[in-house]
Scaffold this motif. Structure first.
Motif, PDB file in Angstrom:
ATOM      1  N   GLN B 139      21.628   1.566   0.295  1.00 18.86           N
ATOM      2  CA  GLN B 139      20.613   1.717   1.339  1.00 18.86           C
ATOM      3  C   GLN B 139      19.456   0.783   1.028  1.00 18.86           C
ATOM      4  N   VAL B 140      19.101  -0.016   1.990  1.00 20.68           N
ATOM      5  CA  VAL B 140      17.988  -0.943   1.792  1.00 20.68           C
ATOM      6  C   VAL B 140      16.838  -0.493   2.696  1.00 20.68           C
ATOM      7  N   VAL B 141      15.688  -0.330   2.086  1.00 25.65           N
ATOM      8  CA  VAL B 141      14.558   0.229   2.827  1.00 25.65           C
ATOM      9  C   VAL B 141      13.404  -0.768   2.900  1.00 25.65           C
ATOM     10  N   GLN B 142      12.946  -1.014   4.084  1.00 24.45           N
ATOM     11  CA  GLN B 142      11.813  -1.919   4.288  1.00 24.45           C
ATOM     12  C   GLN B 142      10.537  -1.198   3.855  1.00 24.45           C
ATOM     13  N   LEU B 143       9.822  -1.769   2.907  1.00 28.12           N
ATOM     14  CA  LEU B 143       8.679  -1.071   2.327  1.00 28.12           C
ATOM     15  C   LEU B 143       7.363  -1.347   3.039  1.00 28.12           C
ATOM     16  N   MET B 144       7.337  -2.359   3.880  1.00 30.60           N
ATOM     17  CA  MET B 144       6.095  -2.623   4.620  1.00 30.60           C
ATOM     18  C   MET B 144       6.418  -3.203   5.980  1.00 30.60           C
ATOM     19  N   CYS B 244       2.850  -5.282  -1.152  1.00 30.17           N
ATOM     20  CA  CYS B 244       3.124  -4.490   0.050  1.00 30.17           C
ATOM     21  C   CYS B 244       1.900  -4.381   0.956  1.00 30.17           C
ATOM     22  N   GLY B 245       1.106  -5.414   0.975  1.00 38.59           N
ATOM     23  CA  GLY B 245      -0.060  -5.372   1.852  1.00 38.59           C
ATOM     24  C   GLY B 245      -1.172  -4.483   1.318  1.00 38.59           C
ATOM     25  N   ARG B 246      -1.019  -4.040   0.115  1.00 40.23           N
ATOM     26  CA  ARG B 246      -2.048  -3.192  -0.496  1.00 40.23           C
ATOM     27  C   ARG B 246      -2.704  -3.971  -1.627  1.00 40.23           C
ATOM     28  N   ASP B 261      -6.366   2.044   5.195  1.00 37.09           N
ATOM     29  CA  ASP B 261      -5.795   3.029   6.110  1.00 37.09           C
ATOM     30  C   ASP B 261      -5.168   2.430   7.365  1.00 37.09           C
ATOM     31  N   GLN B 262      -5.190   1.141   7.412  1.00 32.70           N
ATOM     32  CA  GLN B 262      -4.581   0.494   8.571  1.00 32.70           C
ATOM     33  C   GLN B 262      -3.209  -0.102   8.243  1.00 32.70           C
ATOM     34  N   VAL B 263      -2.825   0.039   7.000  1.00 33.00           N
ATOM     35  CA  VAL B 263      -1.585  -0.593   6.538  1.00 33.00           C
ATOM     36  C   VAL B 263      -0.399   0.349   6.666  1.00 33.00           C
ATOM     37  N   VAL B 264       0.706  -0.228   7.128  1.00 36.56           N
ATOM     38  CA  VAL B 264       1.947   0.541   7.117  1.00 36.56           C
ATOM     39  C   VAL B 264       2.810  -0.003   5.989  1.00 36.56           C
ATOM     40  N   SER B 265       2.851   0.722   4.906  1.00 40.60           N
ATOM     41  CA  SER B 265       3.689   0.309   3.765  1.00 40.60           C
ATOM     42  C   SER B 265       3.692   1.425   2.732  1.00 40.60           C
ATOM     43  N   ILE B 266       4.530   1.284   1.775  1.00 37.42           N
ATOM     44  CA  ILE B 266       4.586   2.278   0.706  1.00 37.42           C
ATOM     45  C   ILE B 266       3.229   2.286   0.005  1.00 37.42           C
ATOM     46  N   ARG B 267       2.743   3.444  -0.368  1.00 41.31           N
ATOM     47  CA  ARG B 267       1.465   3.515  -1.077  1.00 41.31           C
ATOM     48  C   ARG B 267       1.702   3.167  -2.545  1.00 41.31           C
ATOM     49  N   LEU B 268       0.695   2.592  -3.169  1.00 44.99           N
ATOM     50  CA  LEU B 268       0.879   2.180  -4.559  1.00 44.99           C
ATOM     51  C   LEU B 268       1.188   3.371  -5.459  1.00 44.99           C
ATOM     52  N   GLU B 269       0.611   4.522  -5.110  1.00 45.93           N
ATOM     53  CA  GLU B 269       0.900   5.720  -5.911  1.00 45.93           C
ATOM     54  C   GLU B 269       2.389   6.080  -5.820  1.00 45.93           C
ATOM     55  N   GLU B 270       2.957   5.790  -4.666  1.00 40.71           N
ATOM     56  CA  GLU B 270       4.391   6.039  -4.515  1.00 40.71           C
ATOM     57  C   GLU B 270       5.202   4.990  -5.273  1.00 40.71           C
ATOM     58  N   LEU B 271       4.745   3.778  -5.144  1.00 37.73           N
ATOM     59  CA  LEU B 271       5.463   2.672  -5.776  1.00 37.73           C
ATOM     60  C   LEU B 271       5.556   2.871  -7.288  1.00 37.73           C
ATOM     61  N   VAL B 272       4.452   3.365  -7.854  1.00 39.55           N
ATOM     62  CA  VAL B 272       4.417   3.585  -9.298  1.00 39.55           C
ATOM     63  C   VAL B 272       5.517   4.552  -9.734  1.00 39.55           C
TER      64      VAL B 272
END
Lengths: 335, 335
Positions: B139-144, B244-246, B261-272
């Motif tokens: 499964q490939v997931v687009q992160l942003m 990821c735009g963050r 708050d305007q960005v659609v992407s994985i949050r860095l806390e999630e990425l970690v």
DNA sequence: TTCTATTCTGAATAAATATTCTCGAGTTCA
DNA sequence: TGAACTCGAGAATATTTATTCAGAATAGAA
């Protein structure tokens, strides 16, 4: 880009191409350059030694056999070729021609007047002779007339032409058949100016290239210049080989046969006086003929395949008291 | 033909071809065989080791630097690539992509759910990924979301598609812009089923492939998603890099900015929390951004060129008390 | 600077090489 | 004896590689 960096690039490209099996196009895509450039990079890599290509060595000359032959027959030079295996005698001759050419070229260094006969082995050698490195003012002399009506590309005529063309020299053609119906016809021809002038050149040859024929397998039979009955007569007279249409016995002396006076070619007595006669031959079965030619001094340098060389040495090691004696007895001695 | 004879033939052909510079056609003529056969003989000769081709080795991975990086940043894996010299950054990225692909593939072994962002270096790596060796049911997931209206082939969307195609897996696309006008619009989008389902996958990622952006040279600027004034604001807030735009500060924590708050992407806390985040980057000038990402644990495996690795190590060896402190002071600490 | 001269490039193309296809000779097995 | 198979060959062809050519870039000279 520094030299070192450049080398890295070359090594990278070479690695992809030679080790990973990439095509140049694929390498080009990786490097973001054109395929043409990759081709050039690879050439550079080879030139710089970044790519090294080694081939297990194939030593085509057998020095040991050469020495043995030179000693056994007091030859000026023996060239023994390890001819790579081939699917036919034709193919083997071709390879032999290729390998012999540079050696023959070496032997012919400085030669200005060169005699030439026909023969298939000879033809293959001549085919591979280079167009460079010949003596200026080269003269090529046809040593025997043409065998049979059907023109072969291995005729002395053709070979002489070819060699003269390569050497940028002049070809002196005999323009006669090799065998005539009788001695008178031949003598009449001898009086012709053209034939006379060519025959005069026989005396001033620096070298000659000759094939060595047997009674069993020679152009004469192939071309039907001699009939089986005639061959049998020659065998009975002790003939073991042929050079320039002249048949000789085990000592390399011309056989006294009726045909002797019908032949248009250099006489063996003249050939013996040529400083360098290079004989080119191939195969085991030629041993008796070759041995005789060498003994008689008809040939002073020999080009032969390894098989043939071995056969020749074996033959002479067992022959002196057996075969030779037998043959001599068979027909009456000297030849 | 005996094995030994066969080898002689191969050596002979190979010698002519590789050493004497004959073409296969010429070799064929000497051997009296077809060119096709010569091609086959040469292939055999190579296979049998009768022809050996060595290429000066070009070691594309710098193990020493890799170790240093792994130690310095407690990385799961560092891959340092000696990218061959290239005429452009584009070309260099291409080479890097090629070299990195097998290493990345190794890292991705067993990965079933893979997050993906955009980026030019990333694109080149993905281009060279093989079509074999992927986990079934990938499964490939687009992160942003997509940056800018102009579709680029280095967009997360495109890259995700490509990787899913190669791996024979499914691609989960976000189908939204990366930056929205305001937080409300974004939140509205978040309520859409499609977006929601993709964002849910963020929690179950086995790995992610990300690029690391700087404030100076990033897709956002290139795509004009962020205006120079906005960039300046971010810089003032201490941002040193982007994933990821963050945007994040020197410790790898997200900068509190209006755009957050305007960005659609994985949050860095999630990425970690993703077990394996592979960062792919190139060049010396990325050092501050990369250092921050590594410190913040945003990236757990790093693929970088040797130049960049050196720059990174130099940077961290002199930075802790200077640049970082300076930056921190400059805008107010944490980030 | 401006003008050669040289070097480098990639596109187009010529040349060389690898592969496919088919045929025929030899071998094995019924 | 012949059917089925394998092997190995070259002709035809597809693919790859090298070279030619013309233009761009670079360096050197005036």
């Amino acid at each position: 880009m520094s030299e070192e960096e450049k080398n890295k690039l070359l090594a990278f490209a070479a690695r992809l191409y030679y080790m990973e099996g990439f095509s140049q196009g694929e390498v080009a895509r990786v490097l973001s350059v054109s395929q043409a450039k990759v081709s050039r990079l690879l050439k550079q890599a080879r030139a710089k030694g970044i790519v090294r290509i080694q081939v297990e060595d194939f030593q085509p000359y057998d020095g040991e056999l050469e020495e043995k032959l030179e000693k056994a027959f007091s030859l000026k030079k023996a060239v023994v070729l390890r001819v790579p295996p081939a699917s036919s005698a034709e193919a083997a001759r071709r390879s032999m021609g290729f390998l012999s050419a540079p050696k023959v070229m070496e032997l012919l260094k400085g030669v200005k007047t060169l005699g030439i006969t026909g023969g298939r082995s000879l033809m293959e050698t001549i085919r591979f002779l280079p167009s460079q490195g010949w003596e200026p003012g080269l003269q090529v002399v046809q040593l025997m007339g043409n065998v049979g009506a059907v023109a072969l590309e291995s005729d002395a005529l053709e070979l002489g032409r070819m060699i003269a063309r390569k050497g940028g020299g002049t070809f002196f053609s005999l323009n006669t058949p090799a065998f005539l119906a009788d001695g008178d016809t031949r003598n009449a021809l001898f009086r012709h100016e053209q034939v006379k002038s060519v025959r005069n050149l026989f005396k001033s040859l620096d070298a000659a290239l000759v094939g060595i024929g047997t009674l069993e397998d020679s152009l004469f039979i192939y071309q039907e210049a001699l009939k089986p009955a005639q061959i049998r007569t020659l065998l009975a007279k002790g003939a073991v080989g042929e050079i320039c249409g002249r048949f000789f016995g085990p000592k390399g002396k011309e056989c006294p046969s009726p045909y002797k006076d019908q032949v248009v070619s250099i006489r063996l007595e003249e050939l013996v006086k040529v400083p360098l006669v290079i004989g080119i031959t191939m195969g085991r079965d030629r041993a008796p003929a070759v041995a005789a030619a060498l003994r008689g001094g008809l040939v002073k340098a020999l080009v032969i395949d390894a098989e043939g060389a071995e056969g020749l040495l074996e033959y002479v090691s067992q022959e002196p008291k057996t075969k030779a004696a037998e043959k001599s007895r068979g027909k009456g001695g000297r030849a």
